[in-house]
Design a protein around this motif. Structure first.
Motif, PDB file in Angstrom:
ATOM      1  N   ALA A 114     141.225  44.193  23.414  1.00  0.00           N
ATOM      2  CA  ALA A 114     142.193  43.178  23.094  1.00  0.00           C
ATOM      3  C   ALA A 114     143.415  43.557  23.972  1.00  0.00           C
ATOM      4  O   ALA A 114     144.244  42.642  24.623  1.00  0.00           O
ATOM      5  N   LYS A 115     143.605  44.757  24.094  1.00  0.00           N
ATOM      6  CA  LYS A 115     145.038  45.273  24.628  1.00  0.00           C
ATOM      7  C   LYS A 115     144.981  44.820  26.313  1.00  0.00           C
ATOM      8  O   LYS A 115     145.992  44.453  26.869  1.00  0.00           O
ATOM      9  N   VAL A 116     143.718  45.498  26.699  1.00  0.00           N
ATOM     10  CA  VAL A 116     143.535  45.321  28.358  1.00  0.00           C
ATOM     11  C   VAL A 116     143.445  44.028  28.762  1.00  0.00           C
ATOM     12  O   VAL A 116     144.094  43.411  29.740  1.00  0.00           O
ATOM     13  N   SER A 117     142.536  42.982  28.077  1.00  0.00           N
ATOM     14  CA  SER A 117     142.666  41.608  28.194  1.00  0.00           C
ATOM     15  C   SER A 117     143.978  40.649  28.242  1.00  0.00           C
ATOM     16  O   SER A 117     144.304  40.024  29.170  1.00  0.00           O
ATOM     17  N   LYS A 118     144.759  41.203  27.157  1.00  0.00           N
ATOM     18  CA  LYS A 118     145.785  40.508  26.984  1.00  0.00           C
ATOM     19  C   LYS A 118     147.085  40.821  28.217  1.00  0.00           C
ATOM     20  O   LYS A 118     147.782  40.311  28.876  1.00  0.00           O
ATOM     21  N   GLU A 119     146.818  42.237  28.676  1.00  0.00           N
ATOM     22  CA  GLU A 119     148.017  42.756  29.669  1.00  0.00           C
ATOM     23  C   GLU A 119     147.447  42.217  30.985  1.00  0.00           C
ATOM     24  O   GLU A 119     148.360  41.958  31.706  1.00  0.00           O
ATOM     25  N   MET A 120     146.285  41.948  31.306  1.00  0.00           N
ATOM     26  CA  MET A 120     145.909  41.516  32.564  1.00  0.00           C
ATOM     27  C   MET A 120     145.938  40.307  32.600  1.00  0.00           C
ATOM     28  O   MET A 120     146.467  39.615  33.905  1.00  0.00           O
ATOM     29  N   THR A 121     145.897  39.484  31.586  1.00  0.00           N
ATOM     30  CA  THR A 121     146.158  37.892  31.503  1.00  0.00           C
ATOM     31  C   THR A 121     147.741  37.560  31.866  1.00  0.00           C
ATOM     32  O   THR A 121     148.039  36.912  32.755  1.00  0.00           O
ATOM     33  N   ASP A 122     148.625  38.420  31.022  1.00  0.00           N
ATOM     34  CA  ASP A 122     150.062  38.171  31.002  1.00  0.00           C
ATOM     35  C   ASP A 122     150.357  38.415  32.484  1.00  0.00           C
ATOM     36  O   ASP A 122     151.223  37.859  33.141  1.00  0.00           O
ATOM     37  N   ALA A 123     149.542  39.475  33.225  1.00  0.00           N
ATOM     38  CA  ALA A 123     150.262  39.839  34.455  1.00  0.00           C
ATOM     39  C   ALA A 123     149.464  38.728  35.568  1.00  0.00           C
ATOM     40  O   ALA A 123     149.780  38.993  36.912  1.00  0.00           O
ATOM     41  N   GLY A 124     148.915  37.959  35.274  1.00  0.00           N
ATOM     42  CA  GLY A 124     148.262  36.973  36.031  1.00  0.00           C
ATOM     43  C   GLY A 124     147.165  37.597  37.179  1.00  0.00           C
ATOM     44  O   GLY A 124     147.039  36.852  38.301  1.00  0.00           O
ATOM     45  N   GLN A 125     146.402  38.581  36.608  1.00  0.00           N
ATOM     46  CA  GLN A 125     145.461  39.076  37.311  1.00  0.00           C
ATOM     47  C   GLN A 125     143.992  38.278  37.523  1.00  0.00           C
ATOM     48  O   GLN A 125     143.967  37.595  36.376  1.00  0.00           O
ATOM     49  N   ASP A 126     143.175  38.270  38.464  1.00  0.00           N
ATOM     50  CA  ASP A 126     142.103  37.660  38.844  1.00  0.00           C
ATOM     51  C   ASP A 126     140.882  38.222  37.772  1.00  0.00           C
ATOM     52  O   ASP A 126     139.894  38.706  38.334  1.00  0.00           O
ATOM     53  N   VAL A 127     141.030  38.133  36.422  1.00  0.00           N
ATOM     54  CA  VAL A 127     139.844  38.738  35.865  1.00  0.00           C
ATOM     55  C   VAL A 127     139.875  37.876  34.441  1.00  0.00           C
ATOM     56  O   VAL A 127     140.851  37.400  34.014  1.00  0.00           O
ATOM     57  N   ALA A 128     138.674  37.606  34.304  1.00  0.00           N
ATOM     58  CA  ALA A 128     138.419  37.031  32.719  1.00  0.00           C
ATOM     59  C   ALA A 128     137.432  37.793  31.939  1.00  0.00           C
ATOM     60  O   ALA A 128     136.434  38.512  32.174  1.00  0.00           O
ATOM     61  N   PHE A 129     137.829  37.841  30.590  1.00  0.00           N
ATOM     62  CA  PHE A 129     137.150  38.348  29.614  1.00  0.00           C
ATOM     63  C   PHE A 129     136.243  37.216  28.864  1.00  0.00           C
ATOM     64  O   PHE A 129     136.682  36.477  28.392  1.00  0.00           O
ATOM     65  N   VAL A 130     134.650  37.866  28.575  1.00  0.00           N
ATOM     66  CA  VAL A 130     133.933  37.060  27.790  1.00  0.00           C
ATOM     67  C   VAL A 130     133.205  37.774  26.817  1.00  0.00           C
ATOM     68  O   VAL A 130     132.620  38.921  27.295  1.00  0.00           O
ATOM     69  N   GLY A 131     133.034  37.785  25.771  1.00  0.00           N
ATOM     70  CA  GLY A 131     132.288  38.395  24.783  1.00  0.00           C
ATOM     71  C   GLY A 131     130.872  37.528  24.424  1.00  0.00           C
ATOM     72  O   GLY A 131     130.987  36.518  24.831  1.00  0.00           O
ATOM     73  N   ILE A 132     130.031  38.606  24.216  1.00  0.00           N
ATOM     74  CA  ILE A 132     128.695  38.013  23.870  1.00  0.00           C
ATOM     75  C   ILE A 132     128.285  38.589  22.384  1.00  0.00           C
ATOM     76  O   ILE A 132     128.009  39.691  22.413  1.00  0.00           O
ATOM     77  N   ASN A 133     128.538  37.720  21.436  1.00  0.00           N
ATOM     78  CA  ASN A 133     128.606  38.110  19.872  1.00  0.00           C
ATOM     79  C   ASN A 133     127.100  37.973  19.492  1.00  0.00           C
ATOM     80  O   ASN A 133     126.234  37.076  19.709  1.00  0.00           O
TER      81      ASN A 133
END
Length: 213
Positions: A114-133
């Protein structure tokens, strides 16, 4: 039938019953181990999937850029009732996290995702997080998990593990819950871990791929 023969038959049946019970217990134990990995991020998983990769500190396996295999297309419904297709994410580093709301190690690592995905998204980095439940018998359990831990990125709903089976044999495929697989910007499998990880380990899987040209 003589008394001695009857006793032999009874003992044989009793021994067979104990053997079957022992086999069932052993199989159940193996299934438990593969269903939910130990929470210790420093443990080292077995390299049973083959392929040209190196497993380093924290049980993180990595593949050199020229030797990576294509990741499968993962698409379908998400736990919140929307749809997602990972093919649309090509050009970004993609972090795939396999999890279940019932899995203690998954709960242990969720705050870091949760922390890393939010920080990287807010920073505009070219990364996408996807969960597989996976292996959750209702989407509500998964939704509650995401709300509890502040997970804001989408998760594909895969109760039967069918999406996990799309990964080719001989590659860094998900073999445990939790598993984390990181794809490079070309959609190739670059790194994997089969244990719960912390923030530092997660960033160590992503940052080198963001820096690649």
């Amino acid at each position: 039938m003589s008394l001695s023969r009857a006793l032999v038959r009874r003992r044989s049946r009793s021994t067979s019953g104990r053997a079957l019970l022992l086999t069932a217990v052993t199989v159940a134990g193996v299934m438990t181990l593969t269903s939910c990995s130990d929470a210790d991020g420093g443990s080292k998983p077995s390299n049973s999937s083959g392929g040209n990769y190196v497993t380093g500190a924290g049980g993180i396996s990595r593949v050199a850029k020229g030797e990576r295999a294509d990741a499968p297309r993962l698409d379908g419904a998400t736990v919140d009732g929307k749809t997602l297709d990972t093919a649309t994410l090509k050009g970004k580093v993609v972090v795939l996290n396999v999890w279940g709301s019932w899995c203690p190690p998954c709960r242990g690592e969720a705050k870091y995702f949760a922390k890393v995905s939010k920080e990287m998204t807010d920073a505009g980095q070219d990364v996408a997080f996807v969960g597989i439940n996976t292996r959750d018998n209702s989407t509500q359990n998964a939704v509650n998990f995401e709300q509890d831990y502040g997970i804001t990125y989408p998760s594909l709903y895969d109760p039967d593990g069918k999406l996990m089976l799309r990964f080719p044999k001989g590659t860094l495929n998900p073999q445990a819950i939790p598993s984390t697989i990181v794809l490079d910007k070309e959609g190739k499998i670059a790194a994997r871990t089969l244990v719960a990880i912390n923030e530092e380990q997660l960033r160590s899987m992503i940052d080198p791929l963001l820096a690649e040209k």
